[in-house]
Design an enzyme around this catalytic site. Structure first.
Site, PDB file in Angstrom:
ATOM      1  N   ASP A 232      46.045  42.408  32.467  1.00 42.00           N
ATOM      2  CA  ASP A 232      47.190  42.727  33.319  1.00 42.00           C
ATOM      3  C   ASP A 232      47.678  41.510  34.113  1.00 42.00           C
ATOM      4  O   ASP A 232      48.870  41.352  34.344  1.00 42.00           O
ATOM      5  CB  ASP A 232      46.789  43.858  34.281  1.00 42.00           C
ATOM      6  CG  ASP A 232      47.965  44.395  35.091  1.00 42.00           C
ATOM      7  OD1 ASP A 232      49.012  44.686  34.486  1.00 42.00           O
ATOM      8  OD2 ASP A 232      47.833  44.514  36.333  1.00 42.00           O
ATOM      9  N   HIS A 237      50.313  36.080  34.231  1.00 38.06           N
ATOM     10  CA  HIS A 237      50.695  35.441  35.494  1.00 38.06           C
ATOM     11  C   HIS A 237      49.771  34.267  35.871  1.00 38.06           C
ATOM     12  O   HIS A 237      50.230  33.185  36.197  1.00 38.06           O
ATOM     13  CB  HIS A 237      50.679  36.446  36.645  1.00 38.06           C
ATOM     14  CG  HIS A 237      51.464  37.698  36.371  1.00 38.06           C
ATOM     15  ND1 HIS A 237      52.657  37.689  35.697  1.00 38.06           N
ATOM     16  CD2 HIS A 237      51.237  39.000  36.683  1.00 38.06           C
ATOM     17  CE1 HIS A 237      53.128  38.923  35.614  1.00 38.06           C
ATOM     18  NE2 HIS A 237      52.286  39.739  36.205  1.00 38.06           N
ATOM     19  N   LYS A 336      42.371  44.253  42.361  1.00 37.80           N
ATOM     20  CA  LYS A 336      43.024  45.334  43.107  1.00 37.80           C
ATOM     21  C   LYS A 336      42.110  45.725  44.259  1.00 37.80           C
ATOM     22  O   LYS A 336      40.880  45.543  44.183  1.00 37.80           O
ATOM     23  CB  LYS A 336      43.208  46.559  42.203  1.00 37.80           C
ATOM     24  CG  LYS A 336      44.053  46.310  40.956  1.00 37.80           C
ATOM     25  CD  LYS A 336      45.511  46.549  41.214  1.00 37.80           C
ATOM     26  CE  LYS A 336      46.329  46.406  39.944  1.00 37.80           C
ATOM     27  NZ  LYS A 336      47.739  46.094  40.211  1.00 37.80           N
TER      28      LYS A 336
HETATM   29  C1  BG6 Z   1      52.350  43.235  37.339  1.00 37.62           C
HETATM   30  C2  BG6 Z   1      51.058  43.980  37.112  1.00 37.62           C
HETATM   31  O1  BG6 Z   1      52.654  42.428  36.226  1.00 37.62           O
HETATM   32  O2  BG6 Z   1      52.244  42.434  38.489  1.00 37.62           O
HETATM   33  C3  BG6 Z   1      50.701  44.805  38.327  1.00 37.62           C
HETATM   34  O3  BG6 Z   1      51.162  44.813  35.962  1.00 37.62           O
HETATM   35  C4  BG6 Z   1      50.703  43.954  39.577  1.00 37.62           C
HETATM   36  O4  BG6 Z   1      49.429  45.443  38.162  1.00 37.62           O
HETATM   37  C5  BG6 Z   1      52.003  43.161  39.687  1.00 37.62           C
HETATM   38  O5  BG6 Z   1      50.553  44.804  40.699  1.00 37.62           O
HETATM   39  C6  BG6 Z   1      51.942  42.176  40.832  1.00 37.62           C
HETATM   40  O6  BG6 Z   1      53.207  41.619  41.025  1.00 37.62           O
HETATM   41  P1  BG6 Z   1      53.680  41.075  42.446  1.00 37.62           P
HETATM   42  O7  BG6 Z   1      55.014  40.488  42.177  1.00 37.62           O
HETATM   43  O8  BG6 Z   1      53.710  42.255  43.355  1.00 37.62           O
HETATM   44  O9  BG6 Z   1      52.659  40.066  42.860  1.00 37.62           O
END
Ligand code: BG6
Length: 485
Positions: A232, A237, A336
């Site tokens: 995920d 990211h 999380k």
């Molecule tokens: C998403 C994930 O790509 O990014 C989520 O699937 C996560 O689980 C989210 O919460 C986090 O994004 P941001 O922009 O809130 O840091």
């Protein structure tokens, strides 16, 4: 600057991503006057409904996800007038002729298909787009993550989309790349002469990349349970952030120049296989705990599979095996229900070789902290003389640049930039096929080793910083090394 006229066709138009992110982002661009008069947003999903009913849903989404002061009555009316709706089924021909008729009116415009659906529909939707001749010279397609569950399924999805669209027409979103502070990483590295000479293994002791979330799985338990933190967050990211920190200077900001450099970093990642996995990774799963809001449930209480071994936390020691970075560990961490929501990159420099100050041994090393969210900013920790006549005492202080204080402008959501980059035809902040697949090539052996292991993820308390083993991991080889908390 106003972009060229477009039709944005959003598949998954009634879904969470469209309502929470895409529509508010497009509204904001409209508010800033960047969307031309004739541009339209065409929502598509399976359920038949009228334009009017969908506009009502869009209006509710804007009200739910934007602040009241962001809603300008006139702009909302103008925005809603752009909205159309077509009911069409990805897996049958139902509704596709209607979509073709709706699009006919805008056939000269840029046409962007945004697939905000489950990835197993990417192939079928693209096939229907091809079959119904909806591709013009100015057409592009945007696909959302997750792009695969492993290398094999990522290839299958890329093949399915690639059968209909050329690589230059495909925009793979990683919304982290649209964040202002993430783009600022490139400015920081390549618009300042100061850092680059030090940006290597001779001067950097280690790098930390943390993306910590305080929320749990928030009603997405069923998706999340088939994914876990590694797929995920890390595959996309966090590895993208690592690439931006570690890459060589690209020759320009041209999409392929930047993506070529990122790809080289991904190819240099030292593989973590079954033998290495216990030394280099920690996976965790949260138990019930107490955070600022009170007692929160355990992960296993939030998902249907009560035996789930899905990780909600991961810490990894990664290594970039190339000339610049050999021997510099990159510690990656995400989870999380951690103590707080914070994303940051810490570049920890080497300590001075020798202290000339009496009683000041072990002078702390310099650190560059790039804070991605919240409280976006850049901090450089330096040593100075503690003021006063008492002698030469040292003190650690930060040169501190806060974006909010320095710029006093609204920080746009990542999607605002990315959605319009698609219209502008600028793919620099999107992932190329080979990048996505190379990232999976590194992730797959970790997933396999975890799957083969009989050990469950380490438990950690909701509201904490993850399992203690993560602390042990960063201390290997240097007991003084700590996570930034
Ligand atoms: C998403 C994930 O790509 O990014 C989520 O699937 C996560 O689980 C989210 O919460 C986090 O994004 P941001 O922009 O809130 O840091």
């Amino acid at each position: 600057i106003v972009v060229d006229p477009f039709d944005y066709v959003v598949f998954g138009a009634t879904g969470d991503l469209a309502r929470r992110k895409l529509l508010p982002a497009l509204y904001h661009r409209d508010l800033d006057g960047q969307i031309p008069e004739e541009a339209r947003i065409i929502g598509v999903s399976r359920r038949p409904q009228s334009d009017k009913a969908y506009r009502e849903m869009v209006k509710e989404a804007l009200e739910a996800y934007l602040k009241p002061e962001e809603l300008d009555r006139k702009v909302v009316a103008k925005f809603l007038a752009r909205i159309r709706y077509v009911g069409a089924d990805a897996t049958t021909d139902a509704g596709w002729a209607d979509l073709a008729t709706t699009l006919e009116e805008g056939k000269e415009r840029i046409r962007a298909f945004y697939l905000a659906t489950s990835p197993d529909l990417f192939g079928p939707i693209c096939e229907q787009i091809g079959k119904h001749n909806l591709i013009t010279e100015k057409t592009r397609v945007v696909v959302e993550k997750p792009l695969g569950k492993n290398l094999k399924s990522a290839r299958a999805t890329n093949d399915a989309v690639g059968r209909i669209f050329a690589e230059e027409q495909i925009y793979r979103i990683d919304h982290y790349l649209g964040k202002e502070t993430v783009q600022n990483l490139m400015a920081l590295r390549f618009a300042n002469a100061l850092f680059e000479p030090l940006w290597n293994s001779a001067h950097i002791e280690h790098v930390q990349i943390t993306v910590a979330e305080s929320l749990g799985v928030e009603g997405r338990g069923d998706y999340y349970d088939t994914s876990g933190a590694l797929r995920d967050m890390v595959q996309n990211h966090i590895l993208q952030l690592l690439c931006l920190v570690a890459m060589e200077p690209p020759s320009s900001m041209d999409a392929d120049a930047v993506r070529d450099e990122k790809l080289k970093v991904l190819k240099s990642l030292k593989p973590i296989d079954t033998r290495e996995v216990n030394n280099c990774t920690v996976r965790g799963q949260y138990k019930s705990g107490v955070d600022r809001a009170g007692v929160v449930p355990a992960y296993l209480d939030e998902v249907s599979n009560k035996q789930s071994r899905t990780e909600t936390f991961v810490a990894i020691k990664a290594e970039v095996n190339n000339w610049r970075w050999a021997g510099v560990p990159f510690y990656l961490r995400t989870g999380k229900r951690l103590a707080t929501r914070v994303s940051e990159i810490i570049v920890s420099f080497k300590a001075i070789p020798h202290s000339i100050f009496d009683g000041e041994e072990g002078v702390p090393a310099n650190e560059l902290v790039i804070r991605l969210q919240p409280d976006e900013g850049v901090k450089l920790w330096l040593m100075i003389k503690d003021p006063g006549p008492g002698g030469m005492r040292l003190k650690r202080v930060a040169l501190d640049m806060s974006f909010a204080a320095a710029f006093k402008v609204r920080n746009p959501d990542a999607y605002e930039r990315l959605l319009l980059d698609v219209i502008r035809g600028n793919a620099t902040l999107f992932m190329r096929r080979d990048e996505v697949e190379q990232a999976w090539t590194w992730i797959d052996p970790i997933l396999d080793a975890w799957a083969a292991s009989d050990k469950p993820p380490k438990p950690y308390m909701a509201g904490s910083w993850g399992p203690d083993e993560a602390r042990d991991l960063i201390r290997i080889g240097n007991p003084a090394r700590e996570w930034h908390e």
